[in-house]
Scaffold this active site. Structure first.
Site, short mmCIF file in Angstrom:
data_model
loop_
_atom_site.label_atom_id
_atom_site.label_comp_id
_atom_site.label_asym_id
_atom_site.label_seq_id
_atom_site.Cartn_x
_atom_site.Cartn_y
_atom_site.Cartn_z
N HIS A 155 0.73 4.29 -2.74
CA HIS A 155 0.46 5.67 -2.31
C HIS A 155 1.62 6.59 -2.65
O HIS A 155 1.41 7.78 -2.87
CB HIS A 155 0.16 5.69 -0.80
N ARG A 212 0.83 -1.21 0.00
CA ARG A 212 0.00 0.00 0.00
C ARG A 212 0.87 1.27 0.00
O ARG A 212 0.57 2.25 -0.69
CB ARG A 212 -0.92 -0.03 1.23
N ASN A 253 -3.34 8.77 4.21
CA ASN A 253 -2.09 8.10 4.57
C ASN A 253 -1.88 7.92 6.07
O ASN A 253 -0.89 7.30 6.48
CB ASN A 253 -0.90 8.88 4.00
N HIS A 270 -5.83 -5.37 -3.16
CA HIS A 270 -6.80 -5.38 -2.06
C HIS A 270 -7.03 -6.79 -1.50
O HIS A 270 -7.82 -6.95 -0.58
CB HIS A 270 -8.15 -4.79 -2.52
#
Length: 316
Positions: free
Chosen positions: A63, A59, A91, A188
């Site tokens: 990001h 992740r 975040n 995911h």
């Protein structure tokens, strides 16, 4: 040593997409030949103590790449009046930054001032997937670290509430296709989500429905019990799928059953192209893995940095 050998074997199994002019597979061949192994060791050690580390690292890389490219700007600490990306609302729940710190420290001990934090993060994301039972691939290297990190820019990240047109726009702005969107969404399959990311689907969905009608009713009822409208426990939420530490294609099977968490997940069924890809990846884990590897390499080529940071948390 087994993990290292496995990495090298897996590299041969996956075909690479073109990797652009700036990055290359043997970028550190002479200056830091063991960088892959050093980073893998740090990720493996952290994962053995905390099974949530792989999801966190994957992740973190997403990001990072979606804001200013893969330049490790997500690793920078806020300083003075400047709020850094990691303190932006999407975040706040990022964690395991210490794993990148540990990897950087080990890399610096072996080859000081050579390897960027951005490359370490890209390698760590690959290791995270592989250690979770997913595919391995050879990571093109040569990224530079950015000097700018702004919390306000974190709003540019695709949100879990996005519909398909918003997702398409977000990905296409970064040179990523609809296939990349569906393949990368497969990330995911790992991790945990707080209630805030899917509350919109289980409470006051629209004028006619309290719950999103595309959601499986028993699944929605379970989520409502975890995330009540009032008196919700702090940090309440649920795992992204029933096997949250295993990188597999369960995510796509759940979408087809109406058991995905986010609006952005369910949105993948709203165009024929994306729906067909969801069905293909739900049916074939191999097809998903190949598409995921291709899209990860493509996404991680987006770069806009300027330096090799000595400390991943501060600019030189």
């Amino acid at each position: 040593m087994a993990i290292m050998v496995s990495f090298l074997c897996l590299v041969l199994m996956f075909s690479l997409v073109s990797i652009g002019d700036s990055l290359s597979l043997n970028y550190y061949e002479k200056t830091c030949p063991h960088v892959d192994f050093i980073v893998a060791k740090a990720v493996k050690e952290a994962t053995s103590k905390d099974k949530t580390v792989p999801a966190a690292l994957l992740r973190m890389h997403f990001h990072d790449c979606f804001i200013r490219g893969c330049d490790a700007s997500v690793l920078l600490n806020s300083k003075g009046k400047n709020q850094a990306e990691k303190d932006g609302p999407p975040n706040i729940s990022l964690h395991a930054f210490y794993v990148i710190d540990n990897a950087k420290k080990a890399v610096e001990a072996s080859c000081p001032g050579v390897v960027s934090c951005a490359d370490i993060l890209a390698l760590a994301a690959r290791d995270a997937v592989f250690l979770s039972g997913g595919p391995g691939w050879d990571v093109p290297k040569g990224r530079k670290d950015g000097r700018t990190s702004k919390a306000s820019e974190s709003i540019q990240l695709p949100a879990p509430t996005f519909n398909i047109s918003q997702l398409k726009q977000s990905f296409s702005q970064r040179g990523l296709s609809m296939e990349d969107l569906v393949a990368l969404s497969g990330g995911h399959t790992l991790g945990f989500s707080h209630c805030s990311s899917f509350r919109n689907r289980i409470h006051n969905f629209d004028a006619k429905h309290d719950v999103d009608p595309s959601m499986n009713p028993s699944f929605a009822a379970k989520l409502k019990s975890i995330c009540p409208l009032k008196n919700q426990p702090k940090n309440a939420g649920t795992t992204m799928d029933p096997s949250p530490t295993t990188f597999d294609n369960t995510y796509y099977k759940l979408i087809l059953q109406g058991k995905s968490l986010f609006s952005s997940d369910q949105a993948l069924l709203t165009t024929p192209k994306t729906k067909n890809l969801v069905s293909e990846f739900a049916t074939s884990k191999d097809a998903f893995y190949k598409a995921f590897v291709k899209s990860m390499i493509k996404m991680s080529n987006i770069n806009g940095g300027q330096e090799i940071r000595k400390d991943c948390r501060v600019v030189n």
